[in-house]
Structures are given as structure tokens and as C-alpha cells.
Design an enzyme around this catalytic site. Structure first.
Site, PDB file in Angstrom:
ATOM      1  N   ASP A 181       0.854  -1.191   0.000  1.00 21.48           N
ATOM      2  CA  ASP A 181       0.000   0.000   0.000  1.00 21.48           C
ATOM      3  C   ASP A 181       0.887   1.237   0.000  1.00 21.48           C
ATOM      4  O   ASP A 181       2.019   1.198   0.488  1.00 21.48           O
ATOM      5  CB  ASP A 181      -0.912   0.003   1.234  1.00 21.48           C
ATOM      6  CG  ASP A 181      -2.143   0.868   1.022  1.00 21.48           C
ATOM      7  OD1 ASP A 181      -3.227   0.313   0.776  1.00 21.48           O
ATOM      8  OD2 ASP A 181      -2.012   2.112   1.074  1.00 21.48           O
ATOM      9  N   THR A 225     -13.527  -2.756  -8.881  1.00 28.30           N
ATOM     10  CA  THR A 225     -14.660  -2.650  -9.811  1.00 28.30           C
ATOM     11  C   THR A 225     -14.356  -1.604 -10.869  1.00 28.30           C
ATOM     12  O   THR A 225     -14.151  -0.430 -10.558  1.00 28.30           O
ATOM     13  CB  THR A 225     -15.937  -2.258  -9.034  1.00 28.30           C
ATOM     14  OG1 THR A 225     -16.164  -3.247  -8.033  1.00 28.30           O
ATOM     15  CG2 THR A 225     -17.138  -2.187  -9.965  1.00 28.30           C
ATOM     16  N   GLU A 230     -14.767  -8.819  -7.239  1.00 26.91           N
ATOM     17  CA  GLU A 230     -15.052  -9.341  -5.896  1.00 26.91           C
ATOM     18  C   GLU A 230     -16.539  -9.161  -5.579  1.00 26.91           C
ATOM     19  O   GLU A 230     -17.152  -8.192  -5.991  1.00 26.91           O
ATOM     20  CB  GLU A 230     -14.145  -8.671  -4.855  1.00 26.91           C
ATOM     21  CG  GLU A 230     -14.281  -7.176  -4.711  1.00 26.91           C
ATOM     22  CD  GLU A 230     -15.335  -6.786  -3.716  1.00 26.91           C
ATOM     23  OE1 GLU A 230     -15.786  -7.683  -2.991  1.00 26.91           O
ATOM     24  OE2 GLU A 230     -15.724  -5.611  -3.698  1.00 26.91           O
ATOM     25  N   PHE A 271     -32.337 -10.410  -0.278  1.00 23.86           N
ATOM     26  CA  PHE A 271     -32.391  -9.014  -0.736  1.00 23.86           C
ATOM     27  C   PHE A 271     -33.812  -8.564  -1.044  1.00 23.86           C
ATOM     28  O   PHE A 271     -34.068  -7.862  -2.011  1.00 23.86           O
ATOM     29  CB  PHE A 271     -31.419  -8.776  -1.906  1.00 23.86           C
ATOM     30  CG  PHE A 271     -30.027  -8.565  -1.386  1.00 23.86           C
ATOM     31  CD1 PHE A 271     -29.322  -9.624  -0.844  1.00 23.86           C
ATOM     32  CD2 PHE A 271     -29.440  -7.314  -1.377  1.00 23.86           C
ATOM     33  CE1 PHE A 271     -28.057  -9.432  -0.300  1.00 23.86           C
ATOM     34  CE2 PHE A 271     -28.181  -7.107  -0.842  1.00 23.86           C
ATOM     35  CZ  PHE A 271     -27.498  -8.177  -0.298  1.00 23.86           C
ATOM     36  N   GLY A 274     -36.668  -1.266   3.756  1.00 22.25           N
ATOM     37  CA  GLY A 274     -36.036  -0.454   4.795  1.00 22.25           C
ATOM     38  C   GLY A 274     -36.053   1.000   4.399  1.00 22.25           C
ATOM     39  O   GLY A 274     -36.940   1.449   3.663  1.00 22.25           O
ATOM     40  N   CYS A 306     -20.769   0.591  -2.505  1.00 18.90           N
ATOM     41  CA  CYS A 306     -20.878  -0.154  -3.765  1.00 18.90           C
ATOM     42  C   CYS A 306     -22.183   0.043  -4.512  1.00 18.90           C
ATOM     43  O   CYS A 306     -22.176   0.433  -5.674  1.00 18.90           O
ATOM     44  CB  CYS A 306     -20.663  -1.633  -3.492  1.00 18.90           C
ATOM     45  SG  CYS A 306     -19.111  -1.929  -2.667  1.00 18.90           S
ATOM     46  N   LYS A 317     -22.909   3.576  -5.920  1.00 19.52           N
ATOM     47  CA  LYS A 317     -21.869   3.893  -6.910  1.00 19.52           C
ATOM     48  C   LYS A 317     -22.046   3.075  -8.184  1.00 19.52           C
ATOM     49  O   LYS A 317     -21.987   3.583  -9.305  1.00 19.52           O
ATOM     50  CB  LYS A 317     -20.495   3.598  -6.273  1.00 19.52           C
ATOM     51  CG  LYS A 317     -19.331   3.760  -7.211  1.00 19.52           C
ATOM     52  CD  LYS A 317     -18.048   3.225  -6.589  1.00 19.52           C
ATOM     53  CE  LYS A 317     -17.965   1.735  -6.739  1.00 19.52           C
ATOM     54  NZ  LYS A 317     -16.646   1.155  -6.675  1.00 19.52           N
ATOM     55  N   ARG A 347     -20.253   5.275   4.395  1.00 19.59           N
ATOM     56  CA  ARG A 347     -20.349   5.822   3.044  1.00 19.59           C
ATOM     57  C   ARG A 347     -21.771   5.628   2.495  1.00 19.59           C
ATOM     58  O   ARG A 347     -22.287   4.513   2.518  1.00 19.59           O
ATOM     59  CB  ARG A 347     -19.318   5.168   2.113  1.00 19.59           C
ATOM     60  CG  ARG A 347     -17.928   5.760   2.323  1.00 19.59           C
ATOM     61  CD  ARG A 347     -16.895   5.072   1.492  1.00 19.59           C
ATOM     62  NE  ARG A 347     -16.611   3.730   1.997  1.00 19.59           N
ATOM     63  CZ  ARG A 347     -15.757   2.893   1.437  1.00 19.59           C
ATOM     64  NH1 ARG A 347     -15.118   3.242   0.335  1.00 19.59           N
ATOM     65  NH2 ARG A 347     -15.549   1.702   1.952  1.00 19.59           N
TER      66      ARG A 347
HETATM   67  C1  UGA Z   1     -22.498  -5.281  -1.873  1.00 19.87           C
HETATM   68  C2  UGA Z   1     -22.772  -6.650  -2.523  1.00 19.87           C
HETATM   69  O1  UGA Z   1     -23.775  -7.346  -1.782  1.00 19.87           O
HETATM   70  C3  UGA Z   1     -21.499  -7.483  -2.601  1.00 19.87           C
HETATM   71  O2  UGA Z   1     -21.764  -8.707  -3.293  1.00 19.87           O
HETATM   72  C4  UGA Z   1     -20.437  -6.688  -3.369  1.00 19.87           C
HETATM   73  O3  UGA Z   1     -19.204  -7.373  -3.416  1.00 19.87           O
HETATM   74  C5  UGA Z   1     -20.210  -5.356  -2.686  1.00 19.87           C
HETATM   75  O4  UGA Z   1     -21.467  -4.633  -2.616  1.00 19.87           O
HETATM   76  C6  UGA Z   1     -19.201  -4.594  -3.496  1.00 19.87           C
HETATM   77  O5  UGA Z   1     -19.492  -4.292  -4.663  1.00 19.87           O
HETATM   78  O6  UGA Z   1     -18.094  -4.382  -2.998  1.00 19.87           O
HETATM   79  P1  UGA Z   1     -22.154  -4.409   0.628  1.00 19.87           P
HETATM   80  O7  UGA Z   1     -22.179  -3.037   0.021  1.00 19.87           O
HETATM   81  O8  UGA Z   1     -21.075  -4.767   1.587  1.00 19.87           O
HETATM   82  O9  UGA Z   1     -22.084  -5.531  -0.534  1.00 19.87           O
HETATM   83  O10 UGA Z   1     -23.516  -4.600   1.425  1.00 19.87           O
HETATM   84  P2  UGA Z   1     -24.897  -5.386   1.260  1.00 19.87           P
HETATM   85  O11 UGA Z   1     -25.024  -6.378   2.331  1.00 19.87           O
HETATM   86  O12 UGA Z   1     -25.094  -5.858  -0.118  1.00 19.87           O
HETATM   87  O13 UGA Z   1     -25.940  -4.208   1.586  1.00 19.87           O
HETATM   88  C7  UGA Z   1     -25.978  -3.016   0.813  1.00 19.87           C
HETATM   89  C8  UGA Z   1     -27.116  -2.122   1.293  1.00 19.87           C
HETATM   90  O14 UGA Z   1     -28.377  -2.693   0.947  1.00 19.87           O
HETATM   91  C9  UGA Z   1     -27.157  -1.903   2.800  1.00 19.87           C
HETATM   92  O15 UGA Z   1     -27.437  -0.535   3.069  1.00 19.87           O
HETATM   93  C10 UGA Z   1     -28.309  -2.767   3.273  1.00 19.87           C
HETATM   94  O16 UGA Z   1     -28.938  -2.277   4.431  1.00 19.87           O
HETATM   95  C11 UGA Z   1     -29.238  -2.692   2.074  1.00 19.87           C
HETATM   96  N1  UGA Z   1     -30.147  -3.852   1.956  1.00 19.87           N
HETATM   97  C12 UGA Z   1     -29.660  -5.090   1.708  1.00 19.87           C
HETATM   98  C13 UGA Z   1     -31.520  -3.653   2.059  1.00 19.87           C
HETATM   99  O17 UGA Z   1     -31.991  -2.513   2.265  1.00 19.87           O
HETATM  100  N2  UGA Z   1     -32.355  -4.721   1.904  1.00 19.87           N
HETATM  101  C14 UGA Z   1     -31.887  -5.966   1.657  1.00 19.87           C
HETATM  102  O18 UGA Z   1     -32.725  -6.900   1.519  1.00 19.87           O
HETATM  103  C15 UGA Z   1     -30.517  -6.170   1.570  1.00 19.87           C
END
Ligand code: UGA
Length: 434
Positions: free
Chosen positions: A36, A123, A146, A246, A250, A257, A260, A324
């Protein structure tokens, strides 16, 4: 540099993805050298200090410290490693598409000497691999996006649903080498071309975001027609073509992610001459969903001027301190705009919150945040919120009103504790059904 199979795996960029990738490969028995540019970060990792809040990561790093090496020296990395996993940030730029400046600066440091395989975990927009291959023709290039989720990244790495590997015909040997690294983990290997691999990543995140905005709109309709969205989601999810994941409504999706990548895909399509209508709606619904909470509060409290509103949970989801694009940011700004006094609590995002939420008093305990409040909004579903002394909290509040932004708490128990309870898309919950 030795080009035999035992050469260490190189990781470039020791942020969240890079550190999880490095630690997990070490756990699988590989020697890993991770580089890094930020000296303090490398120094603290050498001392075994991990600042990223990710379950299991601290143990993993401690357990594999003899196989994990951290450096700031690119030349050392290039001398020792052959496979180079690029894990640098590609944050949104001003215009909303991915800012590739960190990827470009890595490319500038890598010699096109025909010795290295570049594995892109960051990404990047479809077409990036083609461009890099053109610019550095001696380098083998493999796209390997990823799919880790914050809060379960170690688990996701070790048990992937699938591993996507994209390479041109020329780089098939390198693609097989990367596939061999992931094979012991057992997920389905998707071997494809570079642009399709890059597109799988963006399309997956955009689709998951679409599902969330869809179920949020269903929740909003449920509120109008007296249906319960959790029942609806359960009934839908049992259809194997739909599946249960999913579909949790909410107050909007956040994180580094989804917002973006939805935007990046929309812009990418637009720049190629295609108007991606659906994604406009996904983004708009997500913004409106955060604002609906404010309308709910106004309905209960008439005006928010001078009212004290407590936010429980500030991170964009539980088990992370990442704020974020978190819904708490928009929500607190809107509430303050309406004249409310906003207090807040989060079990781990406290430090981030103090910088990111100016004008919001961030408390050390949930109880402190609730005391004297006119309303509480549950923003992030941290498990510990289930175990709060809610009856005690109700007694300490000026008005025991809760908007459960994640449908996380037991509505009946909350009413018994003395609360006026409102969730998302569940208008009849806790009351007699007709
Ligand atoms: C997301 C993807 O799920 C990963 O597969 C991916 O690798 C990652 O982005 C990335 O591109 O790096 P992440 O951002 O860590 O992962 O979080 P998630 O668990 O997917 O949740 C994202 C948002 O959606 C959260 O704010 C969560 O509260 C919301 N969410 C999720 C809902 O409102 N409802 C759901 O049913 C699921």
C-alpha cells in the site's frame, strides 16, 4: 523474481478488499505480500493492528502473520510476486462514473516485462481490461471481480457462490492459474471474457439494488392497502425463481458499492448511447425512501421544529463502521433541515459519525441517545438493539415513538414496552387484524 508456482501472491492496495483477500489467501496456505502507498497503514499492519471492522479478520491476520508481509515498496512486490491482485479504490468521480486514477497509477508503476499477471479485483467499467491490455501488451490480464459483503467478507471469500474469471484467448493460461487458486473454495467457476466479467460485477450490484428498491416500493403500497410487506416478501421469496434474499424493505440501500455501481452502470449505458430507464427509478426510489421517514415523523409529531430525534445505528449496515452513502447521512440532514435536534448512537461508527455528521450529538450509549427524545428512528439493525431495555427507554423519552426503519424489532413487544411503533410497509402490525 522466481516465476515458479511458489512465488508469493501479490496484493496491491490494502483497503478492505485487499486486506481480506490477502488474509484469506494466507489462510489458504499461500505466502502473500501486500503493498500500500500509505506508510502508516503498512506500519500498523506490520504491528498486527487492524483498523477495519470486519468479523474474523483480526484473528485471521494474527493466525497467518508468518505468511503475510506488508510493504510500501512496489519494486519489492514486483520482484517477489508474479500474480498481482489489484484491490485499489475506484470511488465515484464528480460526474458519478468510476474514478480510475488509482488503477492508472498502479499501471504506471508496473513494468510491462512479460513476467506478471494482473488480476483486477477493483470494480472497473466494462472495457477497462481491453484498454489495459492494449497499453501493456506484455502483461497477462485477468478480471476477477469481488463479491464480498462488508460484515461477512471473510465468510464470503471462503464460501463463494461463484468466482468470475475473465480473460482474453491470449491470457487463458493466466486465467487457469487464478482459477486454481479459488478452486479449493468450492464455488462455481465462471470462465468468460474480460468485458463480460466486468459487466457481471456491475449488473449483479445493479440487480440487487433494483430488488431492494422494488421491495421498498411494494412496502409503500402495502402501507396504502393494509398489507404486511414482510408477509409479501416471504410469500414471494418461496418462489424459487424469485428467492428470499435481498427482499428486506427499509430506509434505502447505502454503502460504497450499490449507489456507486448503479450510477456507474447508468452512466456507462448513457455514454454508449443507451438510456437505462430502470436504473433511474432505482436511484430515485432509494432517495425517496430515506425521506419518507421524515414524513412519518411529521405525521406523528406535527412539526419537527425543536423536537429531539434519536437515530439508532449510523453505519450503512450492521457489523461495519462504514458510513459511506449511509441512510443516516441524508436522514440527519433532512431532520435538521426540518428544525429537529438530532442525537445519535452507533456501536462502532462513533468516530466516523463525529466527522461526518456535523451538528449531530453522537452519544456513547443508546440509552443516552434515547433519553428525553421525542422520537427514535432505528436506522441500522445492530443485533444489540434487540436487547435494549425498551421499557426503561420509553420511560426516559419525552414521547415514546419509534420508527423502525428496518422492521427489526418485535412490534408487539415494543407496544407492550410503551411505544407507538411504526415499521416500513406493515401498517396493521401489532394491532387486531380485520
Ligand atoms: C455489496 C454486494 O452485496 C457485494 O456482493 C459486493 O461485493 C459489494 O457490494 C461490493 O461491490 O463491494 P455491501 O455493500 O457490503 O455488498 O452490502 P450489502 O449487504 O449488499 O448491503 C448493501 C445495502 O443494501 C445496505 O445498506 C443494506 O442495508 C441494504 N439492503 C440489503 C436492504 O436494504 N435490503 C436488503 O434486503 C438487503
Amino acid at each position: 523474481m522466481s516465476s515458479n508456482e511458489r512465488a508469493p501472491i501479490g496484493v496491491i492496495g490494502v483497503g478492505w478488499v485487499g486486506l481480506v483477500t490477502a488474509a484469506c489467501f494466507a489462510e489458504l496456505g499461500h505466502e502473500v505480500i501486500a503493498r500500500d502507498v500509505v506508510e502508516e497503514k503498512v506500519e500498523s499492519l506490520r504491528r498486527g493492528e487492524v483498523t477495519i471492522h470486519e468479523p474474523g479478520l483480526v484473528d485471521l491476520i494474527a493466525r497467518n502473520s508468518d505468511r503475510l508481509h506488508f510493504t510500501t515498496d512496489m519494486a519489492e512486490l514486483l520482484n517477489r510476486a508474479r500474480l498481482l491482485f489489484v484491490c485499489v479504490d475506484t470511488p465515484p468521480s464528480y460526474s458519478g462514473d468510476a474514478d480510475l486514477s488509482r488503477v492508472r497509477s498502479v499501471m504506471a508503476d508496473i513494468k510491462d516485462d512479460g513476467d506478471h499477471v494482473l488480476v483486477m479485483k477493483s470494480t472497473v467499467p466494462p472495457g477497462t481490461g481491453e484498454t489495459i491490455r492494449r497499453d501493456l501488451p506484455g502483461l497477462a490480464y485477468v478480471s476477477c471481480p469481488e463479491f464480498l459483503k462488508e460484515g461477512s467478507a471473510v465468510e464470503d471469500f471462503m464460501h463463494p457462490d461463484r468466482v468470475v474469471i475473465g480473460a482474453s484467448d491470449r491470457d487463458q493460461a493466466a486465467a487457469r492459474e487464478v482459477a486454481d487458486l479459488y478452486r479449493p473454495l468450492g464455488g462455481e467457476l465462471v470462465m468468460t471474457d474480460t468485458s463480460s466479467s466486468e459487466m457481471i460485477k456491475l449488473a449483479s450490484n445493479a440487480y440487487l439494488s433494483t430488488r431492494i428498491s422494488f421491495i421498498n416500493e411494494i412496502a409503500n403500497v402495502c402501507e396504502e392497502v393494509g398489507a404486511d410487506v414482510t408477509e409479501v416478501a416471504r410469500g414471494m421469496g418461496l418462489d424459487q425463481r424469485i428467492g428470499p434474499q435481498f427482499l428486506r424493505p427499509g430506509i434505502g440501500f447505502g454503502g460504497s458499492c450499490f449507489p456507486k455501481d448503479v450510477n456507474a452502470l447508468k452512466l456507462l449505458a448513457g455514454n454508449s448511447g443507451y438510456h437505462f430507464q430502470l436504473l433511474n427509478a432505482v436511484i430515485e426510489v432509494n432517495e425517496l425512501q430515506k425521506r419518507r421517514v421524515v414524513s412519518k415523523l411529521v405525521r406523528h409529531l406535527d412539526s419537527l421544529v425543536g423536537k429531539r430525534v434519536a437515530l439508532l445505528g449510523l453505519a450503512f449496515k450492521p457489523d461495519t463502521d462504514d458510513m459511506r452513502e449511509a441512510s443516516s447521512l441524508v436522514l440527519s440532514a433532512r431532520l435538521r433541515g426540518e428544525g429537529a435536534e438530532v442525537v445519535a448512537y452507533d456501536p462502532v461508527a462513533r468516530e466516523n459519525a463525529r466527522t461526518l455528521l456535523p451538528g449531530v450529538e453522537v452519544m456513547v450509549t443508546a440509552e443516552q441517545a434515547l433519553e428525553g427524545a421525542d422520537a427514535v428512528v432505528l436506522v441500522t439493525e445492530w443485533p444489540e438493539f434487540r436487547d435494549l431495555d425498551w421499557a426503561g427507554a420509553a420511560a426516559s423519552m419525552r414521547r415514546p415513538l419509534i420508527i423502525d426503519g428496518r422492521n427489526f424489532l418485535d412490534a408487539d413487544a415494543m407496544r407492550q414496552a410503551g411505544f407507538t411503533y411504526e415499521g416500513i410497509g406493515r401498517p396493521g402490525v401489532g394491532t387486531e387484524r380485520e
